[in-house]
Design a protein around this motif. Structure first.
Motif, PDB file in Angstrom:
ATOM      1  N   GLN A 102       0.795  -1.214   0.000  1.00 15.01           N
ATOM      2  CA  GLN A 102       0.000   0.000   0.000  1.00 15.01           C
ATOM      3  C   GLN A 102       0.832   1.272   0.000  1.00 15.01           C
ATOM      4  OE1 GLN A 102       0.404  -2.001   2.582  1.00 15.01           O
ATOM      5  NE2 GLN A 102       0.620  -0.838   4.503  1.00 15.01           N
ATOM      6  N   ARG A 103       2.178   1.127   0.097  1.00 17.94           N
ATOM      7  CA  ARG A 103       3.021   2.300   0.278  1.00 17.94           C
ATOM      8  C   ARG A 103       4.215   2.242  -0.672  1.00 17.94           C
ATOM      9  NH1 ARG A 103       4.073   1.188   4.980  1.00 17.94           N
ATOM     10  NH2 ARG A 103       2.290   2.192   5.999  1.00 17.94           N
ATOM     11  N   VAL A 104       4.622   3.415  -1.186  1.00 20.42           N
ATOM     12  CA  VAL A 104       5.796   3.537  -2.058  1.00 20.42           C
ATOM     13  C   VAL A 104       6.659   4.671  -1.537  1.00 20.42           C
ATOM     14  CG1 VAL A 104       6.600   4.216  -4.364  1.00 20.42           C
ATOM     15  CG2 VAL A 104       4.688   2.610  -4.130  1.00 20.42           C
ATOM     16  N   VAL A 105       7.973   4.441  -1.470  1.00 24.35           N
ATOM     17  CA  VAL A 105       8.895   5.516  -1.118  1.00 24.35           C
ATOM     18  C   VAL A 105       9.815   5.752  -2.314  1.00 24.35           C
ATOM     19  CG1 VAL A 105      10.482   3.897   0.041  1.00 24.35           C
ATOM     20  CG2 VAL A 105      10.652   6.348   0.486  1.00 24.35           C
ATOM     21  N   LEU A 106       9.857   6.979  -2.757  1.00 24.09           N
ATOM     22  CA  LEU A 106      10.667   7.390  -3.903  1.00 24.09           C
ATOM     23  C   LEU A 106      11.916   8.080  -3.362  1.00 24.09           C
ATOM     24  CD1 LEU A 106      10.497   7.565  -7.068  1.00 24.09           C
ATOM     25  CD2 LEU A 106       9.513   9.842  -6.739  1.00 24.09           C
ATOM     26  N   VAL A 107      13.102   7.574  -3.752  1.00 23.11           N
ATOM     27  CA  VAL A 107      14.356   8.020  -3.147  1.00 23.11           C
ATOM     28  C   VAL A 107      15.265   8.629  -4.210  1.00 23.11           C
ATOM     29  CG1 VAL A 107      16.313   7.332  -1.725  1.00 23.11           C
ATOM     30  CG2 VAL A 107      14.144   6.139  -1.503  1.00 23.11           C
ATOM     31  N   GLU A 108      15.873   9.768  -3.874  1.00 28.33           N
ATOM     32  CA  GLU A 108      16.667  10.508  -4.856  1.00 28.33           C
ATOM     33  C   GLU A 108      17.985   9.819  -5.203  1.00 28.33           C
ATOM     34  OE1 GLU A 108      18.768  14.912  -5.319  1.00 28.33           O
ATOM     35  OE2 GLU A 108      17.241  14.598  -3.793  1.00 28.33           O
ATOM     36  N   ASN A 109      18.731   9.350  -4.195  1.00 29.43           N
ATOM     37  CA  ASN A 109      20.080   8.834  -4.433  1.00 29.43           C
ATOM     38  C   ASN A 109      20.137   7.311  -4.373  1.00 29.43           C
ATOM     39  OD1 ASN A 109      21.150  11.475  -4.592  1.00 29.43           O
ATOM     40  ND2 ASN A 109      21.155  11.609  -2.361  1.00 29.43           N
ATOM     41  N   HIS A 110      21.013   6.730  -5.192  1.00 30.41           N
ATOM     42  CA  HIS A 110      21.021   5.280  -5.361  1.00 30.41           C
ATOM     43  C   HIS A 110      21.507   4.534  -4.125  1.00 30.41           C
ATOM     44  CE1 HIS A 110      22.199   1.393  -7.433  1.00 30.41           C
ATOM     45  NE2 HIS A 110      20.942   1.559  -7.768  1.00 30.41           N
ATOM     46  N   VAL A 111      22.589   4.990  -3.527  1.00 28.29           N
ATOM     47  CA  VAL A 111      23.124   4.297  -2.354  1.00 28.29           C
ATOM     48  C   VAL A 111      22.093   4.311  -1.221  1.00 28.29           C
ATOM     49  CG1 VAL A 111      24.887   4.360  -0.547  1.00 28.29           C
ATOM     50  CG2 VAL A 111      25.542   4.699  -2.928  1.00 28.29           C
ATOM     51  N   THR A 112      21.407   5.424  -1.067  1.00 30.70           N
ATOM     52  CA  THR A 112      20.371   5.503  -0.041  1.00 30.70           C
ATOM     53  C   THR A 112      19.234   4.542  -0.351  1.00 30.70           C
ATOM     54  OG1 THR A 112      20.940   7.838   0.216  1.00 30.70           O
ATOM     55  CG2 THR A 112      18.903   7.086   1.241  1.00 30.70           C
ATOM     56  N   PHE A 113      18.860   4.464  -1.597  1.00 32.16           N
ATOM     57  CA  PHE A 113      17.827   3.525  -2.045  1.00 32.16           C
ATOM     58  C   PHE A 113      18.217   2.088  -1.664  1.00 32.16           C
ATOM     59  CE2 PHE A 113      17.176   0.519  -5.601  1.00 32.16           C
ATOM     60  CZ  PHE A 113      15.791   0.374  -5.568  1.00 32.16           C
ATOM     61  N   LEU A 114      19.487   1.747  -1.858  1.00 34.42           N
ATOM     62  CA  LEU A 114      19.955   0.393  -1.555  1.00 34.42           C
ATOM     63  C   LEU A 114      20.003   0.129  -0.052  1.00 34.42           C
ATOM     64  CD1 LEU A 114      22.885   0.107  -4.139  1.00 34.42           C
ATOM     65  CD2 LEU A 114      20.606  -0.918  -4.317  1.00 34.42           C
ATOM     66  N   ALA A 115      20.204   1.184   0.735  1.00 30.82           N
ATOM     67  CA  ALA A 115      20.391   1.015   2.187  1.00 30.82           C
ATOM     68  C   ALA A 115      19.100   1.151   2.988  1.00 30.82           C
ATOM     69  CB  ALA A 115      21.404   2.042   2.683  1.00 30.82           C
ATOM     70  N   LEU A 116      17.980   1.387   2.334  1.00 33.74           N
ATOM     71  CA  LEU A 116      16.735   1.602   3.070  1.00 33.74           C
ATOM     72  C   LEU A 116      16.425   0.439   4.015  1.00 33.74           C
ATOM     73  CD1 LEU A 116      14.427   3.062   0.279  1.00 33.74           C
ATOM     74  CD2 LEU A 116      15.233   4.248   2.332  1.00 33.74           C
ATOM     75  N   PRO A 117      15.932   0.740   5.199  1.00 30.89           N
ATOM     76  CA  PRO A 117      15.611  -0.313   6.166  1.00 30.89           C
ATOM     77  C   PRO A 117      14.294  -1.012   5.796  1.00 30.89           C
ATOM     78  CG  PRO A 117      14.987   1.811   7.046  1.00 30.89           C
ATOM     79  CD  PRO A 117      15.681   2.091   5.750  1.00 30.89           C
ATOM     80  N   PRO A 118      14.035  -2.157   6.388  1.00 33.07           N
ATOM     81  CA  PRO A 118      12.768  -2.852   6.138  1.00 33.07           C
ATOM     82  C   PRO A 118      11.588  -1.970   6.527  1.00 33.07           C
ATOM     83  CG  PRO A 118      14.319  -4.306   7.233  1.00 33.07           C
ATOM     84  CD  PRO A 118      14.926  -2.934   7.276  1.00 33.07           C
ATOM     85  N   MET A 119      10.485  -2.145   5.808  1.00 35.21           N
ATOM     86  CA  MET A 119       9.285  -1.381   6.104  1.00 35.21           C
ATOM     87  C   MET A 119       8.083  -2.157   5.586  1.00 35.21           C
ATOM     88  SD  MET A 119       8.511   2.579   5.171  1.00 35.21           S
ATOM     89  CE  MET A 119       6.971   3.374   5.595  1.00 35.21           C
ATOM     90  N   SER A 120       7.175  -2.429   6.444  1.00 32.83           N
ATOM     91  CA  SER A 120       6.022  -3.254   6.100  1.00 32.83           C
ATOM     92  C   SER A 120       5.204  -2.641   4.967  1.00 32.83           C
ATOM     93  CB  SER A 120       5.134  -3.433   7.335  1.00 32.83           C
ATOM     94  OG  SER A 120       3.962  -4.131   7.010  1.00 32.83           O
ATOM     95  N   GLY A 121       4.822  -3.488   4.002  1.00 41.48           N
ATOM     96  CA  GLY A 121       3.913  -3.088   2.939  1.00 41.48           C
ATOM     97  C   GLY A 121       4.447  -2.028   2.013  1.00 41.48           C
ATOM     98  N   THR A 122       5.779  -1.944   1.879  1.00 43.71           N
ATOM     99  CA  THR A 122       6.374  -0.820   1.146  1.00 43.71           C
ATOM    100  C   THR A 122       7.299  -1.275   0.020  1.00 43.71           C
ATOM    101  OG1 THR A 122       6.309   0.501   3.164  1.00 43.71           O
ATOM    102  CG2 THR A 122       7.720   1.303   1.382  1.00 43.71           C
ATOM    103  N   ILE A 123       7.180  -0.597  -1.124  1.00 44.99           N
ATOM    104  CA  ILE A 123       8.077  -0.765  -2.266  1.00 44.99           C
ATOM    105  C   ILE A 123       8.888   0.515  -2.415  1.00 44.99           C
ATOM    106  CG2 ILE A 123       8.222  -1.098  -4.767  1.00 44.99           C
ATOM    107  CD1 ILE A 123       7.285  -3.566  -3.237  1.00 44.99           C
ATOM    108  N   ALA A 124      10.193   0.377  -2.627  1.00 44.41           N
ATOM    109  CA  ALA A 124      11.066   1.529  -2.838  1.00 44.41           C
ATOM    110  C   ALA A 124      11.370   1.669  -4.324  1.00 44.41           C
ATOM    111  CB  ALA A 124      12.363   1.375  -2.055  1.00 44.41           C
TER     112      ALA A 124
END
Length: 364
Positions: A224-246
């Motif tokens: 139900q949730r999407v997080v859009l991230v500007e930088n690639h390394v940060t995108f790769l390092a995102l922590p787990p989050m229920s119901g979320t696609i990065a």
């Protein structure tokens, strides 16, 4: 009384404004009056200023028109009265641009000889793009144009053209001037790809937890949730989050991504970018497609906490925000006010990771 320096400045302006037209064969002479002294003017200091002016002109190589004039009791002198710039070569010489004028004519003649007379007018319009080229770059240009005239460019990506002596990025760097002389220059389009990963091990994307694919191949998104991230390394390092696609936004590319993913309108969308003017500008662009998108870790408290890790933003954006929230405007004002060069930049990678984890956990 105009001095040689005055004439040189006027000629330089004349050259700067008109030399492009001269390449096309259009030239109108310019006459510069020198405002020579009268007899009364010469008398004011017993002719000292007049004689100094005459001596200055006697040392100049600028072509003059002179007249014999009686300057009161000082006698008759051959006085410079005007300079006539009657040819492009003369104007260029007086303007100090003789070398430039000769070079651009040589290059243009070389292009016309190799590619045909019809390219002349088109290349004159693009003068600023090629006037500084070396002979080698000129040869590359001719090779590229000849190849494009004899091949179907739509079968090739722009960086794969098999042209001897031309590197893969050459055409991208010179596309404007090449397209001016090559009609219908269309290359094979690079696929528009998007990279995504699941932050919830229970959610899979086409059977995978991390993938990169064409935007057109995405289909429905789980969760139900999407997080859009500007930088690639940060995108790769995102922590787990229920119901979320990065989704990796790749800077300004985020605007294109959300504009071509209508399925995001059914999701809770968060945007996380650098705390700088461009990060907020990208957020503004995202909201043009997704008005309900929220920001995360772009608040003023995060900015204050990490200010010691900030750097000066090299070229701050001067955009006028229309879609930012009051809290986001407060952050934007904070980073602008705290910088002597326009804005601070606090990169995503600088944010303490414990704070990142806490922020994402609070979204669950």
């Amino acid at each position: 009384m105009k001095t040689p320096r005055d004439v040189e400045k006027r000629a330089a302006t004349f050259y700067s404004r008109n030399h492009r037209a001269w390449l096309s064969g259009t030239f109108a002479p310019l006459t510069i009056g020198l405002q020579p002294p009268s007899g009364r003017t010469a008398e004011l200091d017993d002719g000292k200023a007049t004689k100094a002016w005459l001596q200055e002109w006697s040392r100049s190589a600028i072509p003059l028109q002179r007249q014999h004039r009686k300057l009161s009791y000082l006698g008759v002198y051959e006085v410079p009265v005007r300079v006539v710039l009657d040819q492009p070569e003369t104007a260029a010489e007086v303007a100090g641009k003789a070398k430039h004028w000769k070079r651009i004519n040589q290059l243009l003649d070389y292009f016309v000889e190799a590619l045909g007379e019809p390219v002349r007018a088109k290349l004159v319009e693009k003068l600023s793009a090629w006037q500084g080229w070396s002979d080698f770059t000129a040869e590359q240009f001719i090779a590229v144009v000849k190849w494009l005239r004899t091949h179907d460019a739509s079968e090739y990506y722009i960086r794969e053209l098999p042209i001897y002596g031309v590197d893969t990025k050459w055409i991208e760097a010179h596309r404007g001037v090449v397209s001016a002389v090559v009609e219908n220059m269309e290359f094979r389009e690079k696929p528009d790809l998007v990279e995504m990963r699941s932050l919830d091990q229970r959610l899979l994307l086409h059977g995978l937890s991390h993938l990169r694919c064409r935007l057109s191949e995405i289909g429905d998104l789980p969760g139900q949730r999407v997080v859009l991230v500007e930088n690639h390394v940060t995108f790769l390092a995102l922590p787990p989050m229920s119901g979320t696609i990065a989704i990796y936004g790749a800077g300004l590319h985020a605007h294109s991504i959300v504009g071509r993913m209508p399925q995001l309108k059914e999701k809770q969308v968060m945007y996380w970018g650098d705390i700088d003017t461009h990060g907020f500008y990208i957020l503004e662009l995202v909201r043009r497609h997704l008005p309900n998108a929220t920001s995360i870790l772009m608040d003023v408290d995060t900015a204050r906490l990490h200010e010691a890790l900030a750097v000066a933003e090299p070229l701050p954006s001067r955009f006028q925000p229309e879609l930012l929230t009051p809290g986001e405007l407060q952050t934007l004002a904070y980073i602008r006010e705290r910088s002597a060069v326009g804005s601070l930049r606090i990169e995503q990678e600088r944010i303490v990771f414990d704070r990142v984890v806490d922020a994402f956990e609070n979204q669950v």
